[in-house]
Scaffold this active site. Structure first.
Site, PDB file in Angstrom:
ATOM      1  N   HIS A   1      32.475  34.505  41.204  1.00  0.00           N
ATOM      2  CA  HIS A   1      32.007  34.074  39.883  1.00  0.00           C
ATOM      3  C   HIS A   1      30.749  34.853  39.484  1.00  0.00           C
ATOM      4  CE1 HIS A   1      30.847  31.071  36.733  1.00  0.00           C
ATOM      5  NE2 HIS A   1      29.631  31.444  37.094  1.00  0.00           N
ATOM      6  N   GLU A   2      29.799  34.966  40.406  1.00  0.00           N
ATOM      7  CA  GLU A   2      28.552  35.669  40.101  1.00  0.00           C
ATOM      8  C   GLU A   2      28.789  37.170  39.903  1.00  0.00           C
ATOM      9  OE1 GLU A   2      26.043  34.088  39.262  1.00  0.00           O
ATOM     10  OE2 GLU A   2      26.730  32.133  39.938  1.00  0.00           O
TER      11      GLU A   2
END
Length: 293
Positions: free
Chosen positions: A140-141
């Protein structure tokens, strides 16, 4: 994804433009009240310098505010291995990896582009997440990195901080001067000071909200595509939601950077108004979308 990248680059330019306009406007107000054109020139210089500083150093500011320390490879081998594998999968350079000593599970990415990116995770995240869940969070990051979300998200940190600081300085100036009619524009200063006191925090909040919450949904989807396992991130988000202890370094200026609000507030207990003005969409909605993928 490419539309999102272009949109983020344009949004950053808009932020710089309106921020500079705001600073110059405040400088003009000061110069009028104090009858000194030099103050306006100083405001222009501040606007230029702050925009430059925000672009090149706001990531360092964000990491410092969070209390993040660079993660040694020897001590965090598994973390480095996961990030490196995901970076290879996504075709991104491996970002610098930082660790925040905090029991609250959370993470964020920062930097101006993929070549100058950093990812920070809390010790709490490393403790409570299983490997597939940790992969989901890190993917996600890294999606924020690839989508250039980090550019507009990171720049906002310093711009919002300066706006709030200027509001505070102007209000202090108002109180120190009081009702001295011998100074030019005493009444105007009163009106401007009150207006800034009311509008500056609102303006700062609007800048944060200008970073569309859709970026989180997009990063969730992109991260799941990276790992081919949406359940990993869904399960991780549920664990994060259950932890109601706020982070020690929780800060309004950097809250939008994290994968979830760092203030330990359970989405299920928030009012509808709080949910609407939040920089993050409700975790329940994000989990639902992930499990429908």
């Amino acid at each position: 994804m490419y539309n999102q990248i272009d949109s983020n680059k344009r949004r950053t330019i808009y932020l710089f433009f309106f921020f500079s306009l705001f600073i110059i406007g405040v400088g003009w107000a000061f110069s009028y009240v104090y009858d000194s054109q030099a103050i306006l020139f100083i405001a222009v210089a501040i606007a230029i310098f702050q925009s430059w500083f925000s672009y090149y150093f706001s990531d360092s500011v964000s990491l410092a505010v969070a209390g993040a320390k660079e993660a040694p490879v020897a001590q965090f081998q598994e973390l480095h291995r996961i990030v490196e594998n995901l970076a290879i999968t996504s075709g991104l350079p491996k970002p610098k990896i930082y660790v925040i000593t905090d029991p609250s599970p959370n993470a964020f990415a920062t930097g101006r582009n993929p070549k100058h990116a950093s990812v920070a995770v809390t010790t709490g995240l490393l403790e409570v997440m299983e490997k597939r869940e940790l992969e989901g969070v890190l993917a996600h990051e890294l999606s924020h990195v690839g989508n250039y979300d980090i550019l507009v998200m990171t720049v906002t940190v310093t711009l919002v901080g300066v706006i709030v600081l200027l509001s505070d300085i102007f209000m202090r100036s108002l109180w120190w001067r009081g009702r001295d009619d011998n100074n030019r524009g005493g009444g105007y200063l009163m009106l401007i000071g009150i207006a800034l006191a009311i509008l500056a925090p609102v303006f700062a909040k609007l800048i944060s909200l200008a970073i569309s919450r859709k970026r989180e949904y997009l990063a969730d989807a992109s991260g799941s595509l990276m790992t081919r396992f949406p359940e990993g991130l869904a399960s991780a988000l549920e664990k994060i939601e259950k932890y109601e202890q706020p982070m020690k370094s929780a800060n309004r200026a950097t809250a939008h950077l994290y994968i979830n609000e760092p203030f330990g507030v359970d989405d299920r207990k928030q009012s509808w108004l709080t949910t609407v003005i939040s920089t993050h969409p409700p975790i329940a909605d994000r989990v639902d979308k992930l499990r429908k993928m």
